[in-house]
Design a protein around this motif. Structure first.
Motif: not given
Length: 409
Positions: A253-264
């Motif tokens: 129910k969230s875009n957590l995966t996308e945010v973590v993949e973009r965050e370095h």
């Protein structure tokens, strides 16, 4: 109630017990004084302690003693250590001034008229001193309420109550100005006293500075309330994330995966520990003493900060509908005006520039602003940026407002 017979008796009583009274005053907010401790400070002279109780310099409550309120107020007044904001005193002094000026107008004996003028000068000095002290206490209380109050509901209530006191102080400043310029104008025309004129000039200057300080205090209160609102929204988002995590629905129910993949960001990698051990020989020497004391001080500070942490929000806090006001950035508004007039002068040098009041009346703010608030903003900008503006002797009329025409300097 015990009544002292002379000033000489008061001074001797306080001087004989100055060590005890100093200790009790310095610890008036943090420590309850035991009867035995007070006796020890008086070198076990119980007769002197009983004399202080008899003269009501201190009061006994079971096994404890405390300073009498009269002496507490007296010491705080002289040392300017009282943090209370008391606008009633100024109100009483203004009413007293009206009475004295009425007596002066009806008096026919010159010596008695001079005595009324003397009391009027003393009262004006009291108003100036009390106003300045109230504003200093107001700013201190605003900062303390926001930075040190751990309960959010109490923090908001304190800031809102301090804003009411700010309004009361402003009302009393306006009342004092009105008394000098309008209500008692006849008195000031008749009372040709040079010292009184000097006192009034100093008072009006101090009241003007006080009004500027109140503008800053208002901005601080609005900014602090907006920061609290932002903190409430952040905590609400964190609670929603935690709820989704606890129900194993966070990824769905969230875009957590996308945010973590973009965050370095390096921040997510954590800080590697960089500790090292000191030898016992070094720690046992005098050279290590300042280091040990510094570490102990840091540990005490952490404990203090931890004890002042704000508690968790209740469901009622999260659901309560609070009203917040978005602050108007005076720097940005004044800059827009000056920049707009400079651009207009460059494009159409033959046209007269637009005055500040007319500009504010048509300016598009980020929220709804009525004519009354726009007029207040006009006064604030003129007060805060007078070095960048030129106040002319020409006047304009807008509805029920008459205003001086102000242009860029």
């Amino acid at each position: 109630m015990y009544i002292f017979r002379s000033i000489h008796e008061i001074i001797n009583t306080v001087a004989a017990s100055r060590t005890l009274l100093t200790e009790m005053f310095e610890k008036r907010k943090t420590l309850s004084f035991r009867y035995s401790d007070a006796l020890a400070l008086l070198k076990d002279d119980e007769n002197r302690l009983k004399l202080l109780l008899e003269k009501e310099v201190i009061r006994q409550n079971g096994n404890f003693v405390e300073l009498d309120a009269r002496f507490m107020d007296f010491f705080e007044l002289l040392l300017e250590a009282n943090e209370e904001i008391n606008t009633a005193v100024i109100d009483e002094n203004i009413e007293y001034l009206h009475e004295l000026m009425d007596y002066y107008a009806k008096e026919r004996i010159p010596s008695r008229k001079e005595s009324y003028v003397r009391n009027i000068k003393i009262t004006f000095r009291k108003i100036a001193r009390t106003t300045i002290r109230n504003i200093m206490n107001l700013q201190t209380s605003i900062d303390h309420a926001f930075k040190h109050e751990p309960t959010y509901q109490i923090k908001i209530a304190k800031l809102e109550n301090l804003d009411k006191k700010r309004i009361n102080i402003q009302r009393l400043i306006d009342t004092t100005e009105n008394l000098i310029l309008h209500d008692e104008r006849k008195f000031f025309q008749e009372a040709t006293d040079e010292e009184l004129k000097r006192i009034l000039l100093e008072l009006r200057s101090e009241l003007q500075l006080s009004a500027h300080s109140l503008i800053r205090a208002q901005q601080d209160i609005i900014n602090y309330l907006n920061q609290i609102k932002s903190q409430v929204i952040l905590v609400e988002k964190i609670r929603k994330v935690k709820y989704l995590h606890d129900t194993f629905e966070l990824r769905a129910k969230s875009n957590l995966t996308e945010v973590v993949e973009r965050e370095h960001s390096v921040l997510l990698e954590g800080n590697p520990p960089s500790s090292f051990k000191l030898s016992l020989g070094y720690l046992s020497g005098d050279e290590a003493r300042p280091v040990i004391l510094k570490v102990l001080k840091n540990l005490q500070y952490r404990e203090t900060a931890r004890s002042n942490e704000a508690g968790a929000f209740s469901e009622e806090d999260m659901e309560a509908a609070a009203v917040y006001q978005e602050a108007i950035d005076l720097d940005e508004t004044a800059g827009c005006y000056i920049q707009a007039q400079a651009q207009a002068l460059w494009n159409h040098p033959e046209k007269d520039p637009e005055d500040l009041f007319s500009f504010l009346m048509r300016y598009s703010f980020p929220r709804e602003v009525d004519d009354r608030e726009r007029t207040t903003l006009f006064c604030q900008i003129v007060s805060l940026y007078e070095n960048q503006l030129r106040i002319t002797d020409r006047y304009g009329v807008y509805k029920e407002y008459e205003y001086a025409k102000v242009y860029p300097a």
